[in-house]
Design an enzyme around this catalytic site. Structure first.
Site, PDB file in Angstrom:
ATOM      1  N   LEU A  36       0.833  -1.205   0.000  1.00 35.13           N
ATOM      2  CA  LEU A  36       0.000   0.000   0.000  1.00 35.13           C
ATOM      3  C   LEU A  36       0.867   1.254   0.000  1.00 35.13           C
ATOM      4  O   LEU A  36       0.431   2.324  -0.422  1.00 35.13           O
ATOM      5  CB  LEU A  36      -0.908   0.006   1.226  1.00 35.13           C
ATOM      6  CG  LEU A  36      -1.891  -1.167   1.364  1.00 35.13           C
ATOM      7  CD1 LEU A  36      -2.647  -1.055   2.691  1.00 35.13           C
ATOM      8  CD2 LEU A  36      -2.859  -1.195   0.206  1.00 35.13           C
ATOM      9  N   GLY A  37       2.085   1.122   0.495  1.00 31.52           N
ATOM     10  CA  GLY A  37       3.010   2.250   0.539  1.00 31.52           C
ATOM     11  C   GLY A  37       4.402   1.778   0.896  1.00 31.52           C
ATOM     12  O   GLY A  37       4.581   0.676   1.422  1.00 31.52           O
ATOM     13  N   GLY A  39       8.439   3.164   2.378  1.00 34.78           N
ATOM     14  CA  GLY A  39       9.340   4.167   2.921  1.00 34.78           C
ATOM     15  C   GLY A  39      10.770   3.698   2.760  1.00 34.78           C
ATOM     16  O   GLY A  39      11.024   2.659   2.132  1.00 34.78           O
ATOM     17  N   PHE A  41      12.738   2.524   5.046  1.00 33.15           N
ATOM     18  CA  PHE A  41      13.041   1.339   5.851  1.00 33.15           C
ATOM     19  C   PHE A  41      11.799   0.503   6.158  1.00 33.15           C
ATOM     20  O   PHE A  41      11.832  -0.359   7.023  1.00 33.15           O
ATOM     21  CB  PHE A  41      13.706   1.755   7.174  1.00 33.15           C
ATOM     22  CG  PHE A  41      14.939   2.592   6.982  1.00 33.15           C
ATOM     23  CD1 PHE A  41      16.132   2.020   6.573  1.00 33.15           C
ATOM     24  CD2 PHE A  41      14.891   3.962   7.194  1.00 33.15           C
ATOM     25  CE1 PHE A  41      17.257   2.790   6.387  1.00 33.15           C
ATOM     26  CE2 PHE A  41      16.023   4.747   7.015  1.00 33.15           C
ATOM     27  CZ  PHE A  41      17.214   4.162   6.604  1.00 33.15           C
ATOM     28  N   VAL A  44       4.165  -0.992   3.723  1.00 27.84           N
ATOM     29  CA  VAL A  44       2.844  -1.191   4.312  1.00 27.84           C
ATOM     30  C   VAL A  44       2.039  -2.112   3.404  1.00 27.84           C
ATOM     31  O   VAL A  44       1.939  -1.876   2.198  1.00 27.84           O
ATOM     32  CB  VAL A  44       2.106   0.149   4.498  1.00 27.84           C
ATOM     33  CG1 VAL A  44       0.718  -0.090   5.098  1.00 27.84           C
ATOM     34  CG2 VAL A  44       2.911   1.083   5.390  1.00 27.84           C
ATOM     35  N   LYS A  63       2.448  -2.476   8.776  1.00 30.40           N
ATOM     36  CA  LYS A  63       3.713  -1.819   8.457  1.00 30.40           C
ATOM     37  C   LYS A  63       4.865  -2.732   8.858  1.00 30.40           C
ATOM     38  O   LYS A  63       4.998  -3.090  10.029  1.00 30.40           O
ATOM     39  CB  LYS A  63       3.811  -0.480   9.199  1.00 30.40           C
ATOM     40  CG  LYS A  63       5.094   0.291   8.940  1.00 30.40           C
ATOM     41  CD  LYS A  63       5.077   1.616   9.707  1.00 30.40           C
ATOM     42  CE  LYS A  63       6.356   2.411   9.522  1.00 30.40           C
ATOM     43  NZ  LYS A  63       6.334   3.692  10.275  1.00 30.40           N
ATOM     44  N   ASP A 158       5.873  16.399  11.014  1.00 33.42           N
ATOM     45  CA  ASP A 158       5.713  16.173   9.568  1.00 33.42           C
ATOM     46  C   ASP A 158       4.234  16.189   9.186  1.00 33.42           C
ATOM     47  O   ASP A 158       3.762  15.325   8.438  1.00 33.42           O
ATOM     48  CB  ASP A 158       6.348  14.834   9.174  1.00 33.42           C
ATOM     49  CG  ASP A 158       6.609  14.734   7.658  1.00 33.42           C
ATOM     50  OD1 ASP A 158       6.645  15.799   6.990  1.00 33.42           O
ATOM     51  OD2 ASP A 158       6.766  13.613   7.158  1.00 33.42           O
TER      52      ASP A 158
END
Length: 362
Positions: A36-37, A39, A41, A44, A63, A158
């Site tokens: 789904l996503g 990063g 490190f 997801v 995650k 953020d």
């Protein structure tokens, strides 16, 4: 794994009450569904949790993080993220952490699923400008999340549309979503005795982090900062919802630094004074002058809406249909007021009785 401390495993494996391992079992597949996503490190994935008592199954977002070495900064960051998320369990406008566990060389964090995507995608789907009625609904939800953080001396660092996630609902007419603040990978804590008032906001950090286009000047120029950085980021988010632009635009950090002192906020026609004042105050270069009691601002307080302006936003404009126009049609039909009241509102001639009826209907 080598370099991984058993104490970390105990902390990571601890689950919240809502996602207790005694009640739920978790599973996900890395091959059935694409991530789904992603990063630097972590990734997801779509997963599921099953209640051991009722057999009920729910979707979750899982995650997966590569376990860092105990001596690394990433180890402390992951530990801090989990600790902060546990503290925020039960907050309605924070993405909820259900459970955490360790398997092999990875840590897994299981979150509630936000099937509406993120606020950035929502903004890009909408016509320009997004109505203040919608911004009021979404913005107040995000403001409640920020207040919940700051009351616990937590700084997100953020806040941006891409880190606000949406859950479809029928209880927010016009907007249609519950907004939830997520991605606490950069979150940190302020001093234990800090409280949420400008007079005692104290500088406690100097780390340069976050997304450059949303950074306040004190972070951009590597000055000491505090929780007020979140207030600036929130102002940038609201401004982007209305204009689709960030307050300062640049291709790199140095260009942003050059443009920051000459920043000008440009507004679409019809933007109310209340909304301009809210954004301008949040984007003040002086952190101490940014408002902290967000949900109490006149832009959000019930009954402070200029109903004649709101009524204009609901009027159907001739032309190609869009989701925004369809929303306006539904709101007009649901108001159930006479045509005479509508026309008086368009002429800025609403009576006190008109305002009362519209306030109840809208």
């Amino acid at each position: 794994p080598k370099g991984f401390h058993p104490e970390m495993a105990r902390k990571v494996c601890h689950t919240s009450g809502k996602g207790s391992s005694n009640l739920w079992s978790y599973s996900f597949s890395q091959t059935k569904h694409p991530p789904l996503g992603k990063g630097n490190f972590s990734e997801v994935f779509l997963g599921h949790r099953k209640c051991k008592l009722s057999g009920a199954v729910e979707d979750v977002a899982v995650k997966r993080c590569t376990l860092p070495d105990r001596s690394s900064a990433r180890y402390k960051t992951l530990e801090s993220e989990i600790s902060i998320l546990k503290e925020l369990v039960g907050q309605p406008h924070i993405v909820q952490l259900f459970s955490t566990f360790v398997q092999g060389t990875h840590a897994y964090l299981c979150f509630e699923i936000c099937s509406g995507g993120d606020l950035l995608k929502y903004i890009r789907r909408q016509p320009i400008p997004i109505s203040e009625m919608i911004i009021r609904i979404a913005g107040r939800q995000i403001a409640a999340a920020i207040e919940a953080l700051h009351e616990r001396n937590i700084i997100h660092r953020d806040i941006k549309p891409g880190n606000v996630f949406l859950i479809p609902t029928t209880e927010a007419p016009g907007f249609g979503y519950i907004a939830k603040l997520g991605d606490f990978g950069l979150a940190t804590r302020g001093p234990a005795d800090d409280v949420m008032t400008p007079s005692v906001y104290r500088s406690v950090h100097q780390t340069w982090c976050g997304t450059p286009s949303y950074m306040p000047p004190e972070m951009l120029f590597r000055m000491r900062y505090d929780k007020a950085v979140d207030l600036y980021c929130y102002g940038a988010l609201l401004y982007q919802m209305r204009t689709r632009n960030t307050p300062v635009r640049g291709s790199d950090i140095e260009e942003l630094k050059l443009k920051m002192p000459q920043r000008r906020l440009l507004w679409p026609a019809g933007t109310t004074t209340r909304f301009k004042n809210l954004c301008s105050d949040l984007l003040d270069n002086d952190p101490a002058k940014r408002p902290t009691r967000l949900t109490q601002h006149s832009f959000f307080v019930e009954g402070s809406v200029d109903l004649s302006v709101a009524l204009r936003e609901y009027v159907v404009i001739e032309g190609e249909a869009s989701p925004e126009l369809e929303t306006r049609r539904r709101l007009l039909k649901s108001a159930k007021v006479s045509e005479e009241v509508v026309q008086r509102g368009m002429r800025d001639e609403l009576t006190q009785e008109d305002r009362k009826k519209l306030a109840e209907a809208l």
